[in-house]
Design an enzyme around this catalytic site. Structure first.
Site, PDB file in Angstrom:
ATOM      1  N   SER A   1      18.429 -36.572  35.001  1.00 48.30           N
ATOM      2  CA  SER A   1      19.099 -35.320  34.661  1.00 48.30           C
ATOM      3  C   SER A   1      19.407 -34.509  35.928  1.00 48.30           C
ATOM      4  O   SER A   1      20.077 -35.007  36.817  1.00 48.30           O
ATOM      5  CB  SER A   1      18.258 -34.538  33.655  1.00 48.30           C
ATOM      6  OG  SER A   1      18.989 -33.525  33.035  1.00 48.30           O
TER       7      SER A   1
ATOM      8  N   ASP B   1      20.908 -37.924  27.947  1.00 51.24           N
ATOM      9  CA  ASP B   1      20.018 -37.481  29.013  1.00 51.24           C
ATOM     10  C   ASP B   1      18.826 -38.423  29.194  1.00 51.24           C
ATOM     11  O   ASP B   1      18.129 -38.751  28.240  1.00 51.24           O
ATOM     12  CB  ASP B   1      19.520 -36.077  28.662  1.00 51.24           C
ATOM     13  CG  ASP B   1      18.879 -35.352  29.828  1.00 51.24           C
ATOM     14  OD1 ASP B   1      17.982 -35.932  30.461  1.00 51.24           O
ATOM     15  OD2 ASP B   1      19.274 -34.207  30.101  1.00 51.24           O
TER      16      ASP B   1
END
Length: 290
Positions: free
Chosen positions: A38, A183
């Site tokens: 991320s 993610d």
């Protein structure tokens, strides 16, 4: 001295990672390999491309965070359209502007694909929801029929940053069909496990306090239970690796006061996060032995 580095996810909290990089750089330590999830994948990709910490700080100071919240065009009111986007597109915002910005910054250093980087120097983690597995980019791309050296680094970063329901997931096409990728923090927010071989010391930078300093989740309703469920799912996999092997090599940055999706973050808060990362890392390096 040469080291490897792992950067955790944390959305907007990732400004603290830049301060940590600054302190590490000022200590004279140089990264050979970096990995991230991320927000950590953004910082790791810039380091792999050759950016210094002061250059990344200037980039972030000039960046308008709000422009990354790209809405799909519609004649319908946004309040209605956002729920339609969430249902049909699986996210409130598109990630195209974020990918474009990352691609432009990497291109300034001559990097477009993983083939432009030194082999093995960058690893990015994403989550394949279709197949229920962690993806390590570029290592796992051949299983999707893709050539790692030709795959866009910015695309990989976007995959790792596509926070579920907030950004639309990335669709990765393979011979088996379309795979929904989100993610990396869903399955591994702090991939310290990636560098198992001891080629050199590994330092991890984690955007959270130590487990013993983490407050207990207060669960009194369904919304609070969902938040606790997501946090537990996100951190449980990595916690075993942190507690059993690597804790003495991890810099913990307690940034709980900032929301992951606080895209209206003020300049003052940006600088405060960078300073927190820098000062905490300086304290860590004073006592770190390798």
């Amino acid at each position: 001295m040469y080291i490897d580095g792992v950067f955790s996810g944390g959305g907007i909290k990732g400004f603290a990672l830049i301060g940590a990089y600054q302190a590490i750089e000022q200590r004279g330590l140089q990264f050979v390999r970096v990995a991230g999830t991320s927000a950590g994948s953004i910082v790791a990709s810039f380091i792999a491309a050759g950016y210094r910490s002061d250059e990344i700080i200037r980039m972030m100071e000039d960046m308008e965070l709000g422009k990354f919240l790209e809405k799909n065009p519609s004649i319908l009111p946004f309040k209605l359209m956002k729920w339609l986007n969430l249902y049909w597109r699986l996210g409130l915002y598109k990630g195209g502007k974020l990918e474009e910005w990352i691609a432009a910054r990497l291109k300034e250093r001559g990097v477009s694909t993983f083939g432009d980087l030194r082999p093995g120097s960058l690893k990015i983690v994403a989550s394949d929801l279709t197949n229920g597995r962690i993806i390590v980019l570029p290592d796992d791309l051949p299983r999707y029929g893709l050539v790692p050296e030709r795959f866009s680094v910015a695309r990989a970063v976007l995959m790792s940053c596509s926070l579920p329901y907030f950004f639309e997931p990335v669709k990765l096409t393979s011979a088996e069909g379309t795979n929904i990728v989100v993610d990396g923090g869903v399955l591994s927010n702090f991939p310290i496990w990636l560098f198992k071989e001891k080629a050199r010391p590994v330092i991890g930078i984690k955007l959270s306090p130590r487990d013993e300093e983490r407050p207990r989740n207060q669960i009194k309703n369904a919304i609070e239970m969902y938040g606790a469920l997501f946090e537990t799912m996100k951190d449980a996999h990595d916690a075993r690796h942190v507690s059993s092997r690597h804790e003495r090599n991890i810099i913990f940055l307690p940034v709980e006061s900032i929301l992951t999706t606080e895209f209206d973050l003020s300049e003052q808060k940006k600088l405060a996060l960078i300073e927190l990362g820098r000062s905490r890392t300086e304290q860590f390096l004073k006592r770190w032995t390798y």
